[in-house]
Design a protein around this motif. Structure first.
Motif, PDB file in Angstrom:
ATOM      1  N   UNK A 244      76.150   7.614  50.730  1.00  0.00           N
ATOM      2  CA  UNK A 244      75.707   6.935  49.504  1.00  0.00           C
ATOM      3  C   UNK A 244      74.641   7.773  48.810  1.00  0.00           C
ATOM      4  N   UNK A 245      73.667   8.241  49.584  1.00  0.00           N
ATOM      5  CA  UNK A 245      72.542   8.969  48.985  1.00  0.00           C
ATOM      6  C   UNK A 245      72.956  10.384  48.574  1.00  0.00           C
ATOM      7  N   UNK A 246      73.857  10.959  49.359  1.00  0.00           N
ATOM      8  CA  UNK A 246      74.428  12.270  49.017  1.00  0.00           C
ATOM      9  C   UNK A 246      75.147  12.160  47.667  1.00  0.00           C
ATOM     10  N   UNK A 247      75.917  11.081  47.536  1.00  0.00           N
ATOM     11  CA  UNK A 247      76.659  10.862  46.297  1.00  0.00           C
ATOM     12  C   UNK A 247      75.737  10.542  45.128  1.00  0.00           C
ATOM     13  N   UNK A 248      74.720   9.740  45.375  1.00  0.00           N
ATOM     14  CA  UNK A 248      73.784   9.405  44.293  1.00  0.00           C
ATOM     15  C   UNK A 248      73.105  10.678  43.790  1.00  0.00           C
TER      16      UNK A 248
ATOM     17  N   UNK B  12      63.820  18.828  37.544  1.00  0.00           N
ATOM     18  CA  UNK B  12      63.873  17.465  36.997  1.00  0.00           C
ATOM     19  C   UNK B  12      65.003  16.690  37.670  1.00  0.00           C
ATOM     20  N   UNK B  13      66.148  17.356  37.812  1.00  0.00           N
ATOM     21  CA  UNK B  13      67.307  16.700  38.450  1.00  0.00           C
ATOM     22  C   UNK B  13      66.975  16.315  39.894  1.00  0.00           C
ATOM     23  N   UNK B  14      66.284  17.207  40.597  1.00  0.00           N
ATOM     24  CA  UNK B  14      65.917  16.891  41.991  1.00  0.00           C
ATOM     25  C   UNK B  14      65.038  15.644  42.062  1.00  0.00           C
ATOM     26  N   UNK B  15      64.064  15.590  41.131  1.00  0.00           N
ATOM     27  CA  UNK B  15      63.157  14.430  41.137  1.00  0.00           C
ATOM     28  C   UNK B  15      63.931  13.145  40.870  1.00  0.00           C
ATOM     29  N   UNK B  16      64.849  13.207  39.897  1.00  0.00           N
ATOM     30  CA  UNK B  16      65.649  12.016  39.580  1.00  0.00           C
ATOM     31  C   UNK B  16      66.520  11.646  40.781  1.00  0.00           C
ATOM     32  N   UNK B  17      67.167  12.668  41.377  1.00  0.00           N
ATOM     33  CA  UNK B  17      68.055  12.419  42.523  1.00  0.00           C
ATOM     34  C   UNK B  17      67.276  11.791  43.673  1.00  0.00           C
ATOM     35  N   UNK B  18      66.114  12.328  43.958  1.00  0.00           N
ATOM     36  CA  UNK B  18      65.316  11.792  45.066  1.00  0.00           C
ATOM     37  C   UNK B  18      64.788  10.391  44.753  1.00  0.00           C
ATOM     38  N   UNK B  19      64.341  10.217  43.507  1.00  0.00           N
ATOM     39  CA  UNK B  19      63.806   8.909  43.123  1.00  0.00           C
ATOM     40  C   UNK B  19      64.875   7.827  43.177  1.00  0.00           C
ATOM     41  N   UNK B  20      66.055   8.143  42.625  1.00  0.00           N
ATOM     42  CA  UNK B  20      67.151   7.160  42.640  1.00  0.00           C
ATOM     43  C   UNK B  20      67.600   6.867  44.070  1.00  0.00           C
ATOM     44  N   UNK B  21      67.754   7.920  44.856  1.00  0.00           N
ATOM     45  CA  UNK B  21      68.198   7.737  46.242  1.00  0.00           C
ATOM     46  C   UNK B  21      67.187   6.908  47.020  1.00  0.00           C
ATOM     47  N   UNK B  22      65.906   7.188  46.797  1.00  0.00           N
ATOM     48  CA  UNK B  22      64.867   6.430  47.505  1.00  0.00           C
ATOM     49  C   UNK B  22      64.909   4.965  47.096  1.00  0.00           C
ATOM     50  N   UNK B  23      65.093   4.718  45.793  1.00  0.00           N
ATOM     51  CA  UNK B  23      65.120   3.326  45.317  1.00  0.00           C
ATOM     52  C   UNK B  23      66.327   2.581  45.895  1.00  0.00           C
TER      53      UNK B  23
END
Lengths: 328, 228
Positions: A64-68, A101-112
């Motif tokens: 799920x997080x890999x995909x997000x 920026x993409x990494x931050x978004x990816x990590x933030x979304x995955x964490x949420x």
């Protein structure tokens, strides 16, 4: 001959770095791409290993997080390359081609998302936890298939790899350098986390949850935090993986991928710092070399997994160091 | 004012009632022995105080109702438990066991090592590889690392060699003399309990049947309710 674990760790990392450097010298860019793939899968598995190795939680839905992470990259890059706006409920954006920026978004979304999934799934344990994480994985998988706006089942192609300040990410060795550096930083942080009071408490919660409560620690909160950290790291790996392939598809959410992450951790050594790295290297090597000979290469992977589970429960690192667990 | 106040405490395991009305109070710095024959509800009382089982009745720590708190919050309020059977975190080293439980306060790795020099020599050793006595010391040290106001020792010397038992009792005396921590002791050794405790609470069939200063505990009362 038994080797010390720090020596094994050094050899593994040095080996992962040496292969693409050698490939650069002999002009084999595809080998660099393979090493990059191994580094990214290792990163995803390092994330899962926090949950599995320290917390003892078998998440069968970590894809799920890999995909997000992958879709975060794909969607942001898609809007940037098509000059269209991404309408979110509270604001609009034109996307971005900037990796940080993409990494931050990816990590933030995955964490949420990990926080929400963790809140629900950590109410269960054992086989029920495995099943509920698998169910979440399938939910995201089928959602991605039906998400026609972003390619549905066909996935989403990104024409040019996203950029990183000061580097040409289209040059394989430079992109490998980014992935390898992130992997090394994550391994360093993971080692610090494992030795911190949080990591020790999480380990203790794995052993005896009730006893942890009597020393003032909330095992559910510990596991939830581990789940969030784990999800964020795996999400970052997903964004890098999508950038490597310049393509995202629902298979990034698939349960097979979740299973592969678990398998490569077991092969390398559950809970061991470099377990996921060794596992990922073996996995990618088998996939490439045996995959070229037969499409049934997973059979050989299965045989290796069987041998590890039956005869080497500490994984490859356990076999090399003669220690089944990190403390034994 | 009492640090811990228990009044009319009742508890049950499923349909079977185990406590029928336990009353006890513990003041800061006081050592209280919780006595009684086997199966009279001593460990159940401890579990109820630590909120490891459901209970009813009045249960307060420093005036705060413990019944509305989960067990980890009770521990954070200052109730440190050394459980029966030790139950150390087997895969962690001695140092890691202590760090995992650590909360800010006067108890640190150094002060625990001073209390139990045997642990100081084994900081890097896995808890599972320690002797029973060392595991018990570790369990006490781990509880102290939470910097408790009330330390509960449930059968802390059970199954240990006499020389190790002496070490544990010496540590309890040091805790009593050098710190302000209140201690609730459960142990089979009435002689040792009498030497170290300020007062005693005796349970029979899940309720308090006698309580008072340890000096008032006559051999007749002890024989009648404790069997020793």
């Amino acid at each position: 001959m038994r080797l010390s674990e720090p020596l094994v760790n050094t050899i593994v990392l040095a080996g992962l770095l040496a292969v693409p450097l050698y490939a650069l010298v002999v002009d084999e860019p595809f080998t660099i791409t393979l090493a990059t793939r191994a580094a990214i899968l290792a990163l995803a598995a390092v994330g899962l290993n926090i949950l599995l190795g320290i917390g003892g939680l078998v998440s069968f839905g970590h894809a799920v997080f890999f995909g997000i992470g992958g879709y975060a990259m794909g969607i942001l890059a898609f809007h940037a390359q098509t000059y269209t706006t991404l309408d979110l409920a509270v604001f609009t954006t034109e996307g971005t081609k900037s990796m940080p920026v993409i990494w931050l978004v990816a990590m933030g979304l995955s964490a949420a998302i990990a926080f929400l999934i963790g809140l629900l799934s950590l109410r269960t344990s054992g086989v029920y936890f495995i099943m509920i994480t698998l169910a979440f994985g399938q939910m995201f998988f089928y959602f991605a298939i039906s998400w026609a706006q972003y390619g549905g089942e066909d996935g989403l192609s990104i024409y040019v790899r996203n950029g990183f300040p000061g580097l040409n990410t289209l040059v394989p060795i430079q992109f490998f350098g980014i992935c390898f550096t992130i992997l090394c930083i994550t391994l360093f942080l993971k080692a610090r986390l494992q030795a911190s009071s949080f990591g020790l408490a999480l380990n203790a919660a794995r052993q005896t949850p009730a006893r942890v409560e009597t020393v003032g620690l909330n095992p559910t909160r510990l596991k939830l935090l581990a789940f969030v950290i784990s999800g964020a790291i795996t999400g970052l790996a997903g964004a890098l993986f999508a950038d490597l392939n310049r393509f995202v598809s629902p298979t990034m959410f698939s349960w097979q991928l979740s299973g592969e992450l678990i398998v490569l951790i077991i092969i390398g050594g559950v809970g061991r710092l470099m377990g996921p790295v060794i596992g990922a290297c073996i996995f990618v090597a088998l996939e490439h070399f045996l995959g070229g000979l037969t499409e049934f290469w997973h059979v050989y992977l299965g045989i290796i997994l069987l041998c590890i589970v039956l005869f080497g429960r500490g994984g490859v690192i356990g076999l090399l160091t003669g220690k089944v667990g990190a403390h034994v | 004012m009492s640090l811990l106040s228990v009044e009319g405490l009742t508890a049950r395991y499923g349909s079977s009632q185990a406590l029928f009305g336990v009353d006890l109070t513990i003041a800061t710095g006081e050592v209280t022995a919780l006595m009684g024959r086997n199966g009279m509800g001593k460990t159940t009382t401890v579990k109820a105080i630590c909120r490891l089982i459901r209970s009813a009745g009045r249960l307060t720590l420093d005036g705060a109702d413990l019944h509305c708190l989960p067990s980890h919050k009770v521990a954070r309020m200052g109730v440190g438990l050394v459980p029966e059977g030790r139950r150390c975190f087997a895969d962690l080293t001695v140092r890691e066991n202590l760090i995992a439980a650590a909360r800010p306060g006067e108890w640190t790795l150094k002060s625990v090592a001073q209390l139990f020099p045997a642990l100081a020599e084994r900081m890097a050793q896995r808890a599972a590889s320690l002797s029973g006595g060392e595991q018990q010391m570790l369990a006490i040290g781990r509880a102290l690392m939470t910097n408790p106001r009330l330390l509960i020792l449930d059968e802390a010397t059970e199954g240990l060699a006499p020389i190790v038992r002496q070490e544990i009792w010496a540590a309890v005396r040091r805790l009593k003399e050098e710190t302000g921590v209140a201690i609730l002791l459960i142990d089979k050794s009435v002689k040792e309990l009498a030497q170290v405790s300020d007062k005693a609470v005796i349970l029979a069939r899940g309720k308090t049947v006698w309580s008072g200063p340890m000096t008032d505990l006559t051999p007749e009362i002890s024989e009648r309710y404790v069997g020793v």
